[in-house]
Design a protein around this motif. Structure first.
Motif, PDB file in Angstrom:
ATOM      1  N   ASP A 112      43.208  52.146  35.392  1.00 30.32           N
ATOM      2  CA  ASP A 112      41.773  52.261  35.659  1.00 30.32           C
ATOM      3  C   ASP A 112      41.100  50.888  35.663  1.00 30.32           C
ATOM      4  O   ASP A 112      40.270  50.594  36.518  1.00 30.32           O
ATOM      5  CB  ASP A 112      41.101  53.149  34.592  1.00 30.32           C
ATOM      6  CG  ASP A 112      41.602  54.575  34.666  1.00 30.32           C
ATOM      7  OD1 ASP A 112      42.321  54.903  35.642  1.00 30.32           O
ATOM      8  OD2 ASP A 112      41.298  55.361  33.742  1.00 30.32           O
ATOM      9  N   ILE A 113      41.457  50.058  34.683  1.00 34.80           N
ATOM     10  CA  ILE A 113      40.837  48.729  34.576  1.00 34.80           C
ATOM     11  C   ILE A 113      41.162  47.910  35.834  1.00 34.80           C
ATOM     12  O   ILE A 113      40.290  47.284  36.433  1.00 34.80           O
ATOM     13  CB  ILE A 113      41.336  48.012  33.303  1.00 34.80           C
ATOM     14  CG1 ILE A 113      40.797  48.728  32.056  1.00 34.80           C
ATOM     15  CG2 ILE A 113      40.923  46.543  33.312  1.00 34.80           C
ATOM     16  CD1 ILE A 113      41.490  48.346  30.757  1.00 34.80           C
ATOM     17  N   THR A 114      42.424  47.955  36.242  1.00 32.08           N
ATOM     18  CA  THR A 114      42.827  47.212  37.438  1.00 32.08           C
ATOM     19  C   THR A 114      41.991  47.668  38.634  1.00 32.08           C
ATOM     20  O   THR A 114      41.451  46.860  39.383  1.00 32.08           O
ATOM     21  CB  THR A 114      44.321  47.486  37.752  1.00 32.08           C
ATOM     22  OG1 THR A 114      45.079  47.185  36.595  1.00 32.08           O
ATOM     23  CG2 THR A 114      44.806  46.641  38.909  1.00 32.08           C
ATOM     24  N   THR A 123      42.165  39.957  41.619  1.00 30.90           N
ATOM     25  CA  THR A 123      43.577  40.225  41.888  1.00 30.90           C
ATOM     26  C   THR A 123      44.298  40.404  40.562  1.00 30.90           C
ATOM     27  O   THR A 123      44.162  39.572  39.666  1.00 30.90           O
ATOM     28  CB  THR A 123      44.215  39.031  42.626  1.00 30.90           C
ATOM     29  OG1 THR A 123      43.480  38.830  43.834  1.00 30.90           O
ATOM     30  CG2 THR A 123      45.672  39.297  42.958  1.00 30.90           C
ATOM     31  N   ARG A 124      45.030  41.486  40.451  1.00 31.63           N
ATOM     32  CA  ARG A 124      45.786  41.717  39.205  1.00 31.63           C
ATOM     33  C   ARG A 124      47.027  40.846  39.190  1.00 31.63           C
ATOM     34  O   ARG A 124      47.802  40.842  40.141  1.00 31.63           O
ATOM     35  CB  ARG A 124      46.192  43.187  39.107  1.00 31.63           C
ATOM     36  CG  ARG A 124      47.346  43.447  38.150  1.00 31.63           C
ATOM     37  CD  ARG A 124      46.937  44.167  36.918  1.00 31.63           C
ATOM     38  NE  ARG A 124      47.914  44.023  35.846  1.00 31.63           N
ATOM     39  CZ  ARG A 124      48.692  44.994  35.404  1.00 31.63           C
ATOM     40  NH1 ARG A 124      48.647  46.185  35.954  1.00 31.63           N
ATOM     41  NH2 ARG A 124      49.507  44.772  34.384  1.00 31.63           N
ATOM     42  N   PRO A 208      38.365  29.690  45.475  1.00 29.76           N
ATOM     43  CA  PRO A 208      37.952  30.643  44.431  1.00 29.76           C
ATOM     44  C   PRO A 208      39.125  31.317  43.712  1.00 29.76           C
ATOM     45  O   PRO A 208      40.151  31.607  44.320  1.00 29.76           O
ATOM     46  CB  PRO A 208      37.159  31.684  45.214  1.00 29.76           C
ATOM     47  CG  PRO A 208      37.711  31.636  46.604  1.00 29.76           C
ATOM     48  CD  PRO A 208      38.130  30.212  46.831  1.00 29.76           C
ATOM     49  N   ILE A 209      38.885  31.568  42.413  1.00 29.63           N
ATOM     50  CA  ILE A 209      39.854  32.306  41.608  1.00 29.63           C
ATOM     51  C   ILE A 209      39.153  33.555  41.081  1.00 29.63           C
ATOM     52  O   ILE A 209      38.040  33.457  40.545  1.00 29.63           O
ATOM     53  CB  ILE A 209      40.329  31.447  40.415  1.00 29.63           C
ATOM     54  CG1 ILE A 209      41.132  30.246  40.925  1.00 29.63           C
ATOM     55  CG2 ILE A 209      41.138  32.275  39.427  1.00 29.63           C
ATOM     56  CD1 ILE A 209      41.516  29.263  39.835  1.00 29.63           C
ATOM     57  N   ARG A 210      39.767  34.689  41.283  1.00 28.71           N
ATOM     58  CA  ARG A 210      39.253  35.927  40.672  1.00 28.71           C
ATOM     59  C   ARG A 210      40.452  36.707  40.147  1.00 28.71           C
ATOM     60  O   ARG A 210      41.090  37.443  40.884  1.00 28.71           O
ATOM     61  CB  ARG A 210      38.458  36.754  41.681  1.00 28.71           C
ATOM     62  CG  ARG A 210      36.967  36.575  41.539  1.00 28.71           C
ATOM     63  CD  ARG A 210      36.218  37.189  42.676  1.00 28.71           C
ATOM     64  NE  ARG A 210      36.191  36.284  43.810  1.00 28.71           N
ATOM     65  CZ  ARG A 210      35.961  36.660  45.068  1.00 28.71           C
ATOM     66  NH1 ARG A 210      35.764  37.911  45.359  1.00 28.71           N
ATOM     67  NH2 ARG A 210      35.931  35.770  46.038  1.00 28.71           N
ATOM     68  N   MET A 211      40.755  36.473  38.906  1.00 25.84           N
ATOM     69  CA  MET A 211      41.992  37.007  38.325  1.00 25.84           C
ATOM     70  C   MET A 211      41.698  38.094  37.298  1.00 25.84           C
ATOM     71  O   MET A 211      40.762  37.986  36.528  1.00 25.84           O
ATOM     72  CB  MET A 211      42.738  35.856  37.632  1.00 25.84           C
ATOM     73  CG  MET A 211      43.768  36.323  36.627  1.00 25.84           C
ATOM     74  SD  MET A 211      44.401  35.001  35.573  1.00 25.84           S
ATOM     75  CE  MET A 211      43.427  35.252  34.091  1.00 25.84           C
ATOM     76  N   ILE A 212      42.532  39.131  37.321  1.00 28.30           N
ATOM     77  CA  ILE A 212      42.552  40.049  36.181  1.00 28.30           C
ATOM     78  C   ILE A 212      44.006  40.098  35.707  1.00 28.30           C
ATOM     79  O   ILE A 212      44.904  40.456  36.440  1.00 28.30           O
ATOM     80  CB  ILE A 212      41.944  41.439  36.523  1.00 28.30           C
ATOM     81  CG1 ILE A 212      41.746  42.269  35.277  1.00 28.30           C
ATOM     82  CG2 ILE A 212      42.716  42.206  37.567  1.00 28.30           C
ATOM     83  CD1 ILE A 212      40.467  41.958  34.571  1.00 28.30           C
TER      84      ILE A 212
END
Ligand code: PHE
Length: 368
Positions: A112-114, A123-124, A208-212
């Motif tokens: 769910d979090i992902t 991005t996971r 840009p970095i958008r990491m999970i």
């Protein structure tokens, strides 16, 4: 005198005999009497125990116990009972529903979090759970022996130091570009923040970095609210012009998506070495709606209207530098907290012992 070999031969005979009897559709009752009854085959063979030399008695006893368990289990599976001598089958009768398992509650939460973060362009990723001290501490602005490290009850791993002392370290370059410089101690990751500099390196230090980053973490503590292994998720955003409002907006977005409409986030000043400024993050309690009161009484679930969940802040310039990113051009925010805690708050489950998640007890797990 008999020997254990004789006993084993007898046991094998009984096993073959039972298989034949079952094939010949003997009823459960018949089998119980002839195998497990007073004068049954089991008791007959068990008599041999007396005749065996003392030193063989222990092993023989174990063999007999195994046999008894096996006989009981096999006989229990025989479904054709003596009263059931009908020779037809009702093909229209409903079948027996096989038991279907499901994902572990923590895996469900991770999924769910992902999903929630993927909706807004994250991005996971996953990074090593056993990692160099450099990624877990040093690159996060915690030099060796820095007291802030005490916050994390760390398991260290016995690994040889592979640092190449002959390579000069050029501080303007991220160390990850020179793997031979990343030696030193290895640790079981105490937080998912080890993914921060790793992610900067993966993207060639180019926002840009958008990491999970969701992964397992390890700490030397175990009680009702801590397990030595637990999960964290870590967000990292780096780009030009990123500020605290972006962080707050992201937290509010997550709160609404995960806990339901109307849930709010709150940030309070705190300290982490790798963020500046740093915050602790709270979410409003969905039971009392963040007021701390239910019908004039204190909400038992939160006591204050808010639940503390984790940490966050603006990425410290030294961390950006460690990842090869120019802090004069780029800024970023990061947040991180425990999946287990986040999840138990969502369900309003009030699970008072999170060790239950890892007990493997189906009576607990089946509820999710
Ligand atoms: N890594 C911190 C912890 O485990 C949480 C955190 C993550 C804080 C990112 C700030 C930024 O407690």
């Amino acid at each position: 005198m008999s020997t254990i070999i004789d006993l084993q031969t007898k046991i094998r005979k009984i096993q073959t005999q039972l298989a034949t009897d079952i094939d010949n559709l003997a009823s459960q009752q018949e089998l119980t009497i002839s195998y497990l009854g007073k004068k049954g085959l089991f008791n007959q063979v068990a008599q041999m125990l007396r005749e065996l030399p003392n030193e063989e008695k222990k092993t023989a006893g174990q063999l007999l116990n195994q046999l008894k368990e096996e006989l009981s289990a096999k006989i229990a599976t025989v479904t054709i009972s003596e009263s059931d001598n009908q020779s037809w089958i009702d093909l229209s009768a409903p079948g027996i529903q096989p038991k279907v398992g499901h994902m572990h509650p923590i895996s469900q939460a991770m999924r769910d979090i992902t999903h929630i973060f993927e909706q807004i362009g994250f991005t996971r990723v996953r990074y090593p759970e056993v990692d160099w001290d450099w990624y877990v501490f040093e690159s996060l602005n915690m030099p060796p022996d820095h007291p802030a490290r005490d916050e994390w009850e760390t398991f260290f791993v016995d690994a040889p130091d592979t640092t190449d002392k002959n390579v000069a370290y050029d501080a303007s370059e991220p160390r990850g570009r020179h793997p031979s410089l990343i030696g030193g101690k290895m640790v079981m990751t105490t937080h998912t923040s080890n993914g921060q500099v790793r992610e900067m390196e993966r993207l060639n230090s180019t926002p840009p970095i958008r990491m999970i980053n969701i992964g397992r973490c390890y700490r030397r503590q175990q009680d009702a609210t801590h397990t030595q292994m637990f999960h964290q998720f870590e967000g990292l955003v780096v780009d030009e012009g990123i500020n605290i409002q972006h962080l707050k907006g992201t937290l509010d977005y997550f709160a609404e998506q995960f806990y339901g409409p109307g849930t709010k986030s709150r940030i309070r000043p705190f300290h982490f070495q790798f963020t500046e400024p740093s915050f602790e993050v709270d979410f409003s309690c969905h039971i009392c709606g963040g007021t701390g009161l239910i019908d004039g009484n204190r909400c038992k679930f939160c006591k204050s209207g808010w639940h503390e969940v984790g940490g966050a802040g603006m990425v410290h310039p030294n961390v950006l530098k460690a990842g090869g990113i120019d802090p004069e051009i780029y800024t970023g925010f990061a947040f991180g907290w425990g999946v287990e805690r986040t999840y138990t708050l969502k369900e309003g489950l009030n699970i008072d012992d999170i060790r239950l998640f890892y007990s493997g007890d189906l009576r607990f797990l089946e509820q999710f």
